[in-house]
Enzyme design. Structure first.
Site, short mmCIF file in Angstrom:
data_model
loop_
_atom_site.label_atom_id
_atom_site.label_comp_id
_atom_site.label_asym_id
_atom_site.label_seq_id
_atom_site.Cartn_x
_atom_site.Cartn_y
_atom_site.Cartn_z
N ASP A 133 0.82 -1.21 0.00
CA ASP A 133 0.00 0.00 0.00
C ASP A 133 0.86 1.26 0.00
O ASP A 133 0.51 2.25 -0.64
CB ASP A 133 -0.92 0.01 1.22
CG ASP A 133 -2.05 -1.01 1.10
OD1 ASP A 133 -2.42 -1.36 -0.04
OD2 ASP A 133 -2.56 -1.45 2.15
N ASP A 163 -2.01 14.38 21.53
CA ASP A 163 -0.78 14.06 20.80
C ASP A 163 -0.90 14.48 19.34
O ASP A 163 0.11 14.67 18.66
CB ASP A 163 -0.48 12.57 20.88
CG ASP A 163 0.13 12.15 22.20
OD1 ASP A 163 0.45 13.05 23.01
OD2 ASP A 163 0.28 10.94 22.44
#
Length: 257
Positions: free
Chosen positions: A44, A146
């Site tokens: 991918d 984050d």
């Protein structure tokens, strides 16, 4: 199929290079500049690289990928047999990439497409503080986290899924807005938004809490603002074997453990 002009691209892995040699023995190939279809060998990640390279060159062709990587979610099975016949029987799937417009704290501007997702990530041990804006309206004055990402349906099973984001059907015409390890608001788990939505982020205290923006695999560091929207001017076409049923695979990922 005799008039199909194929170009071949392969990742540098040993398996992909062996497959490339096998296919070059079996078929005639043309340079990308003369082709009407690209055959991509790899995983991918290599498929994303191939699509980005076409966007960079402003020459967009249908891509038939064969998996010689790890997951290969967006790839067909590898086989050297009946390649022309397989390509002739494929089903096309159109992907509209995201467009990321980022401005850094020193005033530089960057634009980059993203086929899977755009993610904002903290650069240091300090958490990021972000203002989240949807269609010009502030929906979260301060998100402490984050990071955060915006994923397309095609990318919803990648980083978005790892961050506990929703899986989006390919024909849903929606985007996933998914926080990464949110601290405040603690209970906010993201949103599903219409594809036409324009999503913006403003980094709060960007010097003390620096943030990078990543469009698939391309990173811009020390961003101050990031705007994200679907780009319909550069549709990409992936070719799949009829039995591949990418939409079914994405649906079934919701029941995988």
């Amino acid at each position: 199929m005799p008039d199909r002009r194929l170009a071949l691209a392969a990742s540098p892995t040993e398996a992909a290079q062996d497959a490339e040699r096998e296919l070059r023995r079996r078929h005639d190939w043309v340079p990308v500049e003369e082709a009407d279809t690209i055959v991509a060998l790899g995983g991918d990640g290599f498929l994303l690289q191939t699509l980005h390279l076409m966007l960079d060159r402003h020459r967009i062709l249908p891509v038939f990928g064969m998996n010689l990587g790890t997951v290969g979610f967006l790839m067909n099975e590898w086989s050297a047999e009946d390649l022309l016949g397989r390509i002739g029987r494929t089903k096309p799937f159109t992907v509209n990439p995201l467009r990321m417009d980022a401005t850094t704290i020193d005033g530089q501007s960057f634009t980059s497409p993203a086929i899977n997702e755009v993610s904002l990530l903290r650069e240091t041990r300090e958490t990021a503080k972000l203002e989240v804006i949807v269609n010009g309206r502030t929906v979260l004055p301060e998100l402490i986290c984050d990071g955060i990402l915006v994923a397309t349906p095609a990318g919803s099973t990648a980083y978005n899924l790892s961050a506990q984001g929703p899986i989006l059907p390919l024909d849903s015409m929606q985007l996933a807005l998914t926080p990464i390890s949110p601290f405040r608001p603690r209970r906010w788990r993201g949103a599903i938004l219409p594809e036409r939505t324009r999503i913006s982020f403003r980094v709060l205290d960007p010097v003390k809490r620096p943030v990078s923006a990543v469009a698939d695999q391309r990173e811009v560091r020390d961003v101050a603002t990031v705007d994200i929207a679907i780009d319909r001017t550069n549709p990409l076409t992936l070719l799949f074997d009829p039995e591949h049923a990418l939409d079914d695979r994405i649906t079934m990922e919701q029941f995988a453990f």
